[in-house]
Design an enzyme around this catalytic site. Structure first.
Site, PDB file in Angstrom:
ATOM      1  N   HIS A 270      43.453  44.337  43.918  1.00 34.37           N
ATOM      2  CA  HIS A 270      43.082  42.911  43.341  1.00 34.37           C
ATOM      3  C   HIS A 270      43.708  42.896  41.742  1.00 34.37           C
ATOM      4  CE1 HIS A 270      40.660  39.090  42.709  1.00 34.37           C
ATOM      5  NE2 HIS A 270      40.574  39.405  41.531  1.00 34.37           N
ATOM      6  N   GLU A 271      43.164  44.042  40.936  1.00 37.52           N
ATOM      7  CA  GLU A 271      43.609  43.884  39.595  1.00 37.52           C
ATOM      8  C   GLU A 271      44.988  43.881  39.394  1.00 37.52           C
ATOM      9  OE1 GLU A 271      41.582  42.390  37.666  1.00 37.52           O
ATOM     10  OE2 GLU A 271      39.979  42.905  38.824  1.00 37.52           O
TER      11      GLU A 271
END
Lengths: 507, 507
Positions: A270-271
């Protein structure tokens, strides 16, 4: 060109001032990153003051009338340029930021910061002790201040519009509500249908997975996705985030739970999605207001595209599952790919937004969005908020929170900031991620097969070319129209969900 | 009190301005720390610019005439206070810094920075290729600029005085030269006497010592010395340093060589000495010009006191050697304490200052100090510097560098900064360390036994009480007089050297 002779020095002067402000903000970002990763406990007091000092200097410099005057002087020059030229865009976006910044009096910002800091403290205790009543009066004040904040931008159609514009410029209550209403109508029956099926078995994810091996595996994965470690790094933190100090230094942070393989792996991807966006912004925009993601929604679309469309897909795990099994032979050696795939895509009606699956996630967001609008509109009182929350969970997700700690108190957003503007970006991002991904795979139908063989180049290049490089040049709406040929719609997302989870749950 | 009514708001205003400047400088320090520890390679370009931006903002704010006016307005108030009151000291030290800052025109600082950056680049290549001639013209320019810099502070007795005052305020060529001349007269015969004895066997330190175990051991050692990890941390870097972001956040950096136990261990203790000083400054001085070590010399006295007087002493290893043997049983299990003690105190006439032992170290410094004075005085030309260097090594240390790379090109100081002012602090620190340590052990004769039992509290408390807490309130000269009852002298150091190495080498 007479205009140019007059304007070139002014544009250069504006850029110089903007670079200085950017440098101060980057230093503040590093203070924050360090605070969340390596700072020793007793550094906290001074660090808070240092952060406030830099924010204040940056704000003072950015709202200096000199900047306003330069922007005014550059208006004819801007109008002589194509809308999407780099220079016109720089002037336009800077003016947009400037006008938002000067409209809010510094005294109000100080009052608001102080109040939300207090509210945050009270909330942290209230959540721990399941005591909404103690934080309610603070939330009343937050609501009042949120309305005050909106009122610095008169001329809105809905009082939440200026708050939404802070994160998702170009979006309004009207445009968001229309999308979200359709989305809810589609999602609630899908969730009900899935709930009638047997729950997937995710027990294989809840064995003991040592931290070092998890970190090592996710490091290899994100490097293969295209995250450039020459221009970034990964460190541990409590609440993962992506942060940028320059186009050459875009970092991610990660947390790992040894009893839950989901957590570290997917929050890292996600990051990484956020980071790929920032690493992909044109170097020509370095240290200017153009050098960043264009809205909360578009940013989230990239984290979710990589986390979900890519990272929770069959092709992805066709490539990586054998490596994961090699990393954890005892835990996963006898778990087949299909079982694992179903485990990471388990759908369940649950209470916590941040733990929710792809199907139910947006229902959590929609509840918050609707409730905060009702609060701002004066149709819902703070004292009635917990009941309204619980009723809506019952009607949309079929479950009722047993207490406020895992109900209305669960998310920090209202308690540590304004009421309004902070939630819509999550769901806008999910919708966009599907629309972008569908366009990319339409243009390059080979993408899924490439992913299955561990090759992410075509997708990554397409995203760089069509989205990332532009930074903040286009608004979310402009970008979506330009890239996908139509405005933001719910269909690509619904179609993605129906196909993926229809197949998984036989519905 | 009428004066107080007028002055209190002005003092408060001054403190507010100073805190803001301190916060900017602390942020710049963090940018530097990150650059030296964790920053990814491609972050370098923007980081350089960010550092320059913050330095420039801090300088502009500190040299604002408003600060000068406040200092002027506060003069009567300052004079009404005791010299060593916190407030008088704050005003006095701020004025001292202010006057030094405003005397140097910003254009000169920019020119000087740009030149030294270029000179540094040329030097790095020149050192690698043993080519003094290519860097010589740059060094000529540095010499000219160093003289220019000194000339912004007219009224000096010797042209190096203003340069020395930058690092060791209160010291002059006259006072330093007098000490150094005596010191050389004492040291040269001692070094000759030791050289006539058999060289100690240090081979036990040059086995394979894995990095992780070395770091782990040094972590435990410095925690026991009194380094507060709640207010600091230890990270790896290329060239170790100590750095402070606030009294609650004082960090050290370390490097480890797996084939040399000396390197990591003693450089860690050295930086810890610097850090204990900064961690010990009164919290009342937080974020003001008083919150720091008072001079390069006094700072070095603390790194050297802990590194040498404590860390290379018999009592220290009586305590820690069994633990070190446990950490490295294969390497040191059969090496007895005496052999180890002799190894870490091996004296040898060598060419490299940073690798030199306690006895010869100051001779290296004295050579540089004398040569830079001759350069500044115009008595030595840059082109003759390598020969002068080599001759002095021959006469003082009995050896001649085989090439300039490990001769006149070895240290960065002249090539990356001014000529003058950067070297004397090392030897002043060594002299001070002995004078302070002698005073401490005179007041508390139990200190050596306590060290042997791993208890450093009495020594640490004495240093906090007498030195550390005062920050920059007293100059080095004032502090030495106040703490030891006499001015800086060479006797305590010579007596320490004679006793320790006389016993070791039977001379």
């Amino acid at each position: 060109m007479q205009t140019l002779e007059k304007t070139e020095p002014k544009l250069a002067q504006l850029k110089t001032l903007l670079t200085e402000i950017n440098d101060i903000e980057s230093a503040a970002s590093l203070l924050y990153w360090d605070q969340a990763t390596y700072m020793p406990p007793e550094g906290a007091a001074a660090r808070g003051r240092q952060l406030a000092t830099l924010a204040q200097i940056a704000h003072t410099k950015f709202t200096d009338p000199q900047i306003g005057q330069l922007l005014e002087d550059l208006r004819p020059y801007e109008q002589s340029l194509a809308y999407d030229s780099d220079e016109a865009s720089l002037i336009r976006i800077t003016r947009h930021d400037y006008e938002r910044a000067v409209n809010i009096p510094p005294a109000f910002t100080a009052k608001f910061s102080q109040h939300t800091a207090e509210c945050y403290e009270v909330w942290a205790k209230a959540r721990a002790t399941n005591d909404f009543a103690t934080v309610a009066p603070y939330l009343e004040k937050t609501l009042e201040l949120s309305r005050d904040r909106a009122n610095f931008f008169p001329g809105y159609e809905h009082i939440a519009d200026p708050l939404i514009a802070d994160a998702d410029y170009g979006m309004t209550v009207k445009s968001v509500r229309s999308l979200f209403t359709q989305l809810r109508q589609e999602l609630v029956p899908i969730v009900e249908a899935i709930a009638s099926q047997p729950v997937a078995d995710a027990s294989c994810l809840h064995q003991h997975f040592p931290e070092a091996e998890q970190l090592d595996f996710s490091f290899k994965v994100i490097e293969q996705l295209g995250y450039d470690f020459q221009r970034g790094r990964q460190d541990k933190t409590l609440h993962p985030f992506m942060i940028k100090f320059s186009t050459g230094d875009v970092r991610i942070t990660t947390r790992v739970r040894e009893n839950d393989l989901n957590e570290g792996l997917f929050s890292t991807i996600h990051e990484t999605g956020h980071a790929l966006y920032e690493q992909g912004v044109s170097r020509a925009y370095e240290a200017t207001p153009l050098a960043g993601g264009t809205s909360a929604g578009v940013h989230e679309s990239q984290s979710r595209l990589w986390e979900n469309m890519v990272g929770r897909s069959r092709p992805f795990w066709k490539c990586f599952y054998p490596q994961l099994q090699e990393t954890f032979p005892q835990q996963l050696g006898k778990v087949d790919l299909e079982t694992f795939y179903r485990a990471i895509n388990k759908v369940e009606r649950s209470l916590i937004r941040t733990d929710a699956d792809e199907v139910t996630y947006n229902l959590h967001v929609l509840i918050r969005f609707d409730l905060e609008l009702q609060l701002l509109e004066g149709k819902l009182a703070i004292r009635d908020l917990p009941d309204a929350w619980n009723e809506r969970y019952k009607s949309d997700l079929g479950i009722t929170p047993p207490n406020d700690s895992i109900g209305v108190l669960q998310d920090v957003h209202w308690y540590g900031g304004a009421i309004g503007g902070a939630f819509q970006g999550y769901t806008l991002g999910n919708l966009m991620s599907a629309q972008f991904f569908a366009t990319a795979t339409q243009a390059h139908p080979e993408i899924p097969q490439q992913i299955a063989s561990g090759n992410f180049t075509t997708l990554h290049d397409w995203l760089k070319q069509n989205l990332y490089q532009h930074g903040r040049k286009y608004t979310a709406a402009e970008l979506i129209q330009r890239v996908t040929g139509s405005p933001l719609q719910i269909e690509p997302f619904i179609s993605y969900i129906k196909q993926k989870f229809g197949e998984l749950y036989g519905i």
